[in-house]
Design a protein around this motif. Structure first.
Motif, PDB file in Angstrom:
ATOM      1  N   TYR A 213       0.838  -1.080   0.003  1.00  0.00           N
ATOM      2  CA  TYR A 213       0.053   0.228  -0.042  1.00  0.00           C
ATOM      3  C   TYR A 213       0.999   1.266  -0.058  1.00  0.00           C
ATOM      4  CZ  TYR A 213      -3.470   3.126   1.763  1.00  0.00           C
ATOM      5  OH  TYR A 213      -4.363   4.480   1.763  1.00  0.00           O
ATOM      6  N   THR A 214       0.623   2.223  -0.914  1.00  0.00           N
ATOM      7  CA  THR A 214       1.187   3.492  -0.960  1.00  0.00           C
ATOM      8  C   THR A 214       0.269   4.475  -0.315  1.00  0.00           C
ATOM      9  OG1 THR A 214       2.395   2.803  -2.896  1.00  0.00           O
ATOM     10  CG2 THR A 214       2.234   5.163  -2.408  1.00  0.00           C
ATOM     11  N   PRO A 215       0.766   5.208   0.984  1.00  0.00           N
ATOM     12  CA  PRO A 215      -0.324   6.042   1.435  1.00  0.00           C
ATOM     13  C   PRO A 215      -0.537   7.196   0.744  1.00  0.00           C
ATOM     14  CG  PRO A 215       1.745   6.007   2.542  1.00  0.00           C
ATOM     15  CD  PRO A 215       1.942   4.983   1.526  1.00  0.00           C
ATOM     16  N   PRO A 216      -1.800   7.923   0.422  1.00  0.00           N
ATOM     17  CA  PRO A 216      -2.052   8.927  -0.562  1.00  0.00           C
ATOM     18  C   PRO A 216      -1.740  10.189   0.136  1.00  0.00           C
ATOM     19  CG  PRO A 216      -4.305   8.217   0.434  1.00  0.00           C
ATOM     20  CD  PRO A 216      -3.062   7.230   0.901  1.00  0.00           C
ATOM     21  N   GLY A 217      -1.135  10.095   1.425  1.00  0.00           N
ATOM     22  CA  GLY A 217      -0.985  11.834   2.032  1.00  0.00           C
ATOM     23  C   GLY A 217      -0.785  11.197   3.620  1.00  0.00           C
ATOM     24  N   ARG A 218      -0.064  12.113   4.185  1.00  0.00           N
ATOM     25  CA  ARG A 218       0.671  11.888   5.680  1.00  0.00           C
ATOM     26  C   ARG A 218      -0.116  13.083   6.504  1.00  0.00           C
ATOM     27  NH1 ARG A 218       3.621   7.196   7.012  1.00  0.00           N
ATOM     28  NH2 ARG A 218       2.880   7.759   8.872  1.00  0.00           N
ATOM     29  N   ALA A 241     -16.516  15.490   9.956  1.00  0.00           N
ATOM     30  CA  ALA A 241     -15.616  16.178  10.983  1.00  0.00           C
ATOM     31  C   ALA A 241     -14.339  16.191  10.496  1.00  0.00           C
ATOM     32  CB  ALA A 241     -15.405  14.801  11.844  1.00  0.00           C
ATOM     33  N   PHE A 242     -13.798  15.443   9.217  1.00  0.00           N
ATOM     34  CA  PHE A 242     -12.428  15.262   8.796  1.00  0.00           C
ATOM     35  C   PHE A 242     -12.002  16.343   7.552  1.00  0.00           C
ATOM     36  CE2 PHE A 242     -12.492  11.238  10.907  1.00  0.00           C
ATOM     37  CZ  PHE A 242     -12.157  11.466  11.944  1.00  0.00           C
ATOM     38  N   ALA A 243     -13.394  16.933   6.949  1.00  0.00           N
ATOM     39  CA  ALA A 243     -13.145  17.612   5.564  1.00  0.00           C
ATOM     40  C   ALA A 243     -12.385  18.772   5.787  1.00  0.00           C
ATOM     41  CB  ALA A 243     -14.655  18.230   5.064  1.00  0.00           C
ATOM     42  N   GLY A 244     -11.346  18.849   4.764  1.00  0.00           N
ATOM     43  CA  GLY A 244     -10.494  20.270   5.043  1.00  0.00           C
ATOM     44  C   GLY A 244      -9.334  20.038   6.321  1.00  0.00           C
ATOM     45  N   GLN A 245      -9.215  18.869   6.990  1.00  0.00           N
ATOM     46  CA  GLN A 245      -8.390  18.912   7.946  1.00  0.00           C
ATOM     47  C   GLN A 245      -6.905  18.629   7.351  1.00  0.00           C
ATOM     48  OE1 GLN A 245      -8.931  19.434  11.393  1.00  0.00           O
ATOM     49  NE2 GLN A 245     -10.845  20.250  10.145  1.00  0.00           N
ATOM     50  N   PRO A 246      -5.820  19.006   8.260  1.00  0.00           N
ATOM     51  CA  PRO A 246      -4.521  18.801   7.561  1.00  0.00           C
ATOM     52  C   PRO A 246      -3.919  17.228   7.576  1.00  0.00           C
ATOM     53  CG  PRO A 246      -4.498  19.773   9.816  1.00  0.00           C
ATOM     54  CD  PRO A 246      -5.922  19.542   9.564  1.00  0.00           C
ATOM     55  N   VAL A 345      -9.419  12.732  17.247  1.00  0.00           N
ATOM     56  CA  VAL A 345      -8.563  12.363  16.538  1.00  0.00           C
ATOM     57  C   VAL A 345      -7.189  13.486  16.384  1.00  0.00           C
ATOM     58  CG1 VAL A 345      -7.861  12.324  13.800  1.00  0.00           C
ATOM     59  CG2 VAL A 345      -9.789  11.180  15.100  1.00  0.00           C
ATOM     60  N   ALA A 346      -7.524  14.846  16.304  1.00  0.00           N
ATOM     61  CA  ALA A 346      -6.503  15.588  16.675  1.00  0.00           C
ATOM     62  C   ALA A 346      -5.496  15.561  17.638  1.00  0.00           C
ATOM     63  CB  ALA A 346      -7.134  17.098  16.267  1.00  0.00           C
ATOM     64  N   ASP A 347      -6.237  14.962  18.757  1.00  0.00           N
ATOM     65  CA  ASP A 347      -5.548  14.967  20.058  1.00  0.00           C
ATOM     66  C   ASP A 347      -4.518  13.498  19.804  1.00  0.00           C
ATOM     67  OD1 ASP A 347      -6.520  16.906  21.300  1.00  0.00           O
ATOM     68  OD2 ASP A 347      -8.150  15.992  22.530  1.00  0.00           O
ATOM     69  N   LEU A 348      -4.994  12.614  19.209  1.00  0.00           N
ATOM     70  CA  LEU A 348      -4.225  11.269  18.867  1.00  0.00           C
ATOM     71  C   LEU A 348      -3.084  11.686  18.227  1.00  0.00           C
ATOM     72  CD1 LEU A 348      -7.031   8.622  18.285  1.00  0.00           C
ATOM     73  CD2 LEU A 348      -5.562   8.768  20.349  1.00  0.00           C
ATOM     74  N   LEU A 349      -3.209  12.477  17.026  1.00  0.00           N
ATOM     75  CA  LEU A 349      -2.178  12.721  16.211  1.00  0.00           C
ATOM     76  C   LEU A 349      -0.908  13.572  16.877  1.00  0.00           C
ATOM     77  CD1 LEU A 349      -4.325  13.521  13.065  1.00  0.00           C
ATOM     78  CD2 LEU A 349      -2.905  11.431  13.421  1.00  0.00           C
TER      79      LEU A 349
END
Length: 383
Positions: A213-218, A241-246, A345-349
């Motif tokens: 698998y090649t990740p499309p973004g990180r 929730a995740f639209a437009g997040q970095p 999710v932001a906290d986990l990252l």
């Protein structure tokens, strides 16, 4: 070399942990068989194992949203067994295995082992039973007030008598066998101090495969609810929730949902009915999951912090263990609003402490040994 029969439900969380073990046993020269319907056959044959075909009965779809619904689903499992068992017995006529390895919900395993006087290993794709943890008692208590209880008891008695199998009760199916394979590192298991040498904690057998698998973004956030739960509203909430997040988001919505129902997706979100989960997890930075045991173990093997949204009592226990060990957070599905998903999710990252705990648990996974350790345990118990 021995003939070893694996008996499993068709669902991925039950079948998948056994497949790498079967492949290693075949490589060691053993003959491995699985009773299998068409949904299972291709995955099984890819290991080199043989299939004993059967045709399942038409299945009733039950949403497990109450204790009574859970009891009806358990009754339906017994009805499926009633339909498949004669076909499986016929497939093994004159060719009984030397050893049976059965999933904890594949009740034809203990039935056939008792009838054929064949040694048996219980395969725990969930938490294993011990003196300190007894999921079977929960099931028995669930049935106590259910309208399905009388029908279940009558049908179980009829199946046992029809096939000449010694008397068994519902609770018997949830008890440990003389020997047990558990697909968790012991450090993760609840009440792990209550287990003895009847159990081999071999950990997850499906390990991450980053080359596929090649990740499309990180950073990469992965969200999935497994192969059984279907909840389109959850995936709509993920999009909100995740639209437009970095970060990039991969949604695995399941075969019962058409990704098109989510509408046009933002550039940072993609949705599929299915993805190669272990390969995606090998690159993921956070995992939003239903806390199914197979998915949880694959996340531990990959070192991915989790947001657990349990839908069933079994998943609730897993989610609580994830939170207790500091490997992630948990929410009820009804509390999983877009704002909550986005915040957690932001906290986990950003949470380096949780990642350090995952690194320690990855070492527990490595020491557990996976499929090779399971093969050693099985071979040691061949007659």
């Amino acid at each position: 070399m021995a003939h070893i029969a694996f008996i499993s439900l068709a669902e991925s969380g039950h079948l998948n942990p056994t497949l790498p073990i079967a492949a290693e046993l075949v490589a060691c020269g053993h003959r491995v068989t699985f009773p299998a319907d068409d949904a299972m056959a291709a995955r099984i044959r890819a290991t080199g194992a043989q299939t004993i075909p059967y045709v399942p009965a038409p299945a009733e779809t039950i949403v497990i949203d109450s204790m009574d619904a859970a009891a009806r689903a358990t009754l339906n499992m017994l009805k499926q067994l009633e339909h498949a068992l004669p076909q499986i017995e016929a497939g093994y006529a004159g060719d009984h295995p030397d050893l049976i390895v059965n999933d904890w919900l594949a009740w034809d395993g203990p039935m056939l082992a008792a009838k054929w006087h064949t040694p048996r290993i219980q395969s725990w794709s969930s938490f294993a039973a011990s003196e300190g943890y007894d999921f079977g008692k929960f099931i028995v208590d669930m049935f106590a007030g259910s309208s399905s209880k009388a029908e279940f008891d009558t049908l179980l008695t009829a199946i046992l008598e029809r096939h000449g199998i010694p008397s068994m009760e519902l609770h018997d199916f949830y008890k440990p066998a003389d020997f047990n394979l558990v697909y968790q590192p012991k450090a993760f298991h609840v009440h792990n101090e209550t287990f003895d040498d009847r159990y081999a904690f071999v950990g997850p057998t499906n390990l991450p495969e980053p080359q596929d698998y090649t990740p499309p973004g990180r950073p990469l956030v992965y969200a999935a609810l497994g192969t059984i739960i279907s909840d389109p509203d959850f995936f709509h909430t993920c999009v909100q929730a995740f639209a437009g997040q970095p970060y990039h988001v991969v949604l695995s919505v399941g075969r019962a949902i058409d990704p098109a129902v989510l509408g046009p997706l933002p550039d940072n979100i993609e949705a599929h009915q299915f993805v190669p989960q272990t390969s995606v997890l090998a690159h993921a930075d956070a995992f939003v999951t239903h806390a199914g045991m197979n998915s949880t173990m694959e996340a531990l093997a990959a070192g991915v912090p989790m947001l657990a949204l349990p839908y069933t009592p079994e998943q609730q226990t897993t989610a609580e263990r994830i939170a207790e060990l500091g490997l992630g957070h948990t929410l009820t599905p009804t509390d999983a609003t877009a704002d909550q998903l986005r915040t957690i999710v932001a906290d986990l990252l950003d949470d380096t402490v949780t990642r350090q705990r995952h690194t320690a648990m990855q070492e527990e996974v490595r020491r557990a040994g996976g499929a090779p350790a399971a093969v050693d345990a099985i071979e040691a118990r061949l007659p």
